[in-house]
Write a protein that holds these residues in place. Structure first.
Motif, mmCIF file in Angstrom:
data_model
loop_
_atom_site.group_PDB
_atom_site.id
_atom_site.type_symbol
_atom_site.label_atom_id
_atom_site.label_comp_id
_atom_site.label_asym_id
_atom_site.label_seq_id
_atom_site.Cartn_x
_atom_site.Cartn_y
_atom_site.Cartn_z
ATOM 1 N N GLN A 132 -11.902 -8.756 1.303
ATOM 2 C CA GLN A 132 -12.165 -7.841 2.277
ATOM 3 C C GLN A 132 -13.514 -8.333 2.954
ATOM 4 O O GLN A 132 -13.687 -8.187 4.278
ATOM 5 N N SER A 176 -1.333 0.202 -0.670
ATOM 6 C CA SER A 176 -2.457 0.387 -0.248
ATOM 7 C C SER A 176 -3.061 -0.277 0.901
ATOM 8 O O SER A 176 -3.629 0.068 1.850
ATOM 9 N N CYS A 177 -3.062 -1.720 0.421
ATOM 10 C CA CYS A 177 -3.629 -2.600 1.568
ATOM 11 C C CYS A 177 -2.730 -2.631 2.742
ATOM 12 O O CYS A 177 -3.121 -2.703 3.901
ATOM 13 N N LYS A 179 -0.949 -0.214 4.058
ATOM 14 C CA LYS A 179 -1.243 1.102 4.706
ATOM 15 C C LYS A 179 -2.619 1.074 5.463
ATOM 16 O O LYS A 179 -2.619 1.485 6.790
ATOM 17 N N GLU A 180 -3.672 0.453 4.970
ATOM 18 C CA GLU A 180 -4.703 0.233 5.684
ATOM 19 C C GLU A 180 -5.007 -0.912 6.397
ATOM 20 O O GLU A 180 -6.150 -1.163 7.039
ATOM 21 N N ARG A 181 -3.945 -1.665 6.675
ATOM 22 C CA ARG A 181 -3.677 -2.897 7.454
ATOM 23 C C ARG A 181 -5.004 -3.897 7.157
ATOM 24 O O ARG A 181 -5.546 -4.581 7.875
ATOM 25 N N VAL A 182 -5.194 -3.893 5.782
ATOM 26 C CA VAL A 182 -5.888 -5.063 5.207
ATOM 27 C C VAL A 182 -5.282 -6.140 4.692
ATOM 28 O O VAL A 182 -4.112 -6.098 4.260
#
Length: 260
Positions: A132, A176-177, A179-182
């Motif tokens: 990230q 999770s990634c 959903k957070e647009r990571v």
């Protein structure tokens, strides 16, 4: 060729077996690779092989169960190569003997889960953080589970639990990634029975080595054990931009074992 050119990778358990094959192939395809393991001599040898073919690689002693060591390795790879794009988490262990559930010791349960599951958790946590922080954010985390993280086998409950945990933990991180647009993808590979030093230990425990090899060959519908390079090719695909729409998936490479 150069399917991961310009990318930076870390491979744990990289001194032998699947990890070494993944490190070699990623370097051959253009990635700069940090190999980490506890077997320093073998790890250094793999680096030498990569460099002899023109690849870029480095080695560091590393215990996957030590969070402080993970923090150090992320600092190392950032200093050497500027960031992180690919992680292949291969380090793992297996049971020393088949055990009936009532005879399973808590110590052995903890030993296997600490390396296989806790080690994967620590790896993913710190690799994701560095991915990230890398510009641009284009990451792929590949956690090596097992066909025995999908189907059970008597006598190896701790191993089944640890590899099944890797499978579902990785799906949760992938979601999770997303959903957070990571822009980091997380997937698992589920090798079948692969001819590695770890499996060789099981063959030796069988007694007669040749008979042990025949036994494991005959377990496979395809009629033979897989090779570490079979798994490395799957890891290369998941690491590359060819798999940019693949996350939360499980890639089974098992010669048909789980199709039965």
């Amino acid at each position: 060729m150069e399917r991961v050119a310009g990318k930076v990778a870390i491979v744990s358990g990289a001194a032998s077996g699947i990890g070494a094959a993944c490190a070699r192939l990623l370097a051959e395809e253009g990635a700069k690779v940090l190999l980490v393991d506890l077997n320093d001599a073998a790890g250094a040898q793999v680096v030498a092989e990569i460099e002899a073919k023109g690849g870029v690689a480095a080695y560091a002693h590393h215990d996957v169960t030590d969070e402080a060591s993970w923090i150090d390795q992320m600092a190392n790879i950032k200093a050497m190569f500027g960031g992180l794009n690919i992680a292949v988490n291969c380090a793992g262990t297996s049971v020393t003997k088949l055990t009936y559930p009532t005879d399973q010791t808590l110590e052995e349960w903890h030993r296997i889960n600490r390396i296989n599951l806790d080690g994967t958790f620590l790896a993913t946590k710190h690799e994701l953080k560095l991915m990230q922080e890398t510009t641009p954010v284009v990451g792929s985390i590949i956690n090596i589970s097992s066909v025995l993280g999908i189907v059970g086998q008597p006598g190896i409950a701790a191993y089944n639990a640890s590899k099944g945990g890797v499978r579902l933990y990785s799906k949760s991180v992938a979601l999770s990634c997303a959903k957070e647009r990571v822009n980091v993808r997380v997937n698992t590979i589920h090798p079948g029975f692969i001819h590695t030093p770890l499996l060789e230990q099981s063959i030796i425990r069988y007694g007669d080595v040749e008979e042990g090899r025949k036994f494991y060959d005959n377990l496979q519908p395809i009629g033979r054990l897989g090779q570490p390079e079979d798994i490395a090719m799957g890891a290369l695909y998941l690491a590359s931009d060819e798999a940019k729409f693949v996350t939360g998936a499980e890639l089974v490479i098992d010669g048909g074992y789980t199709a039965q």
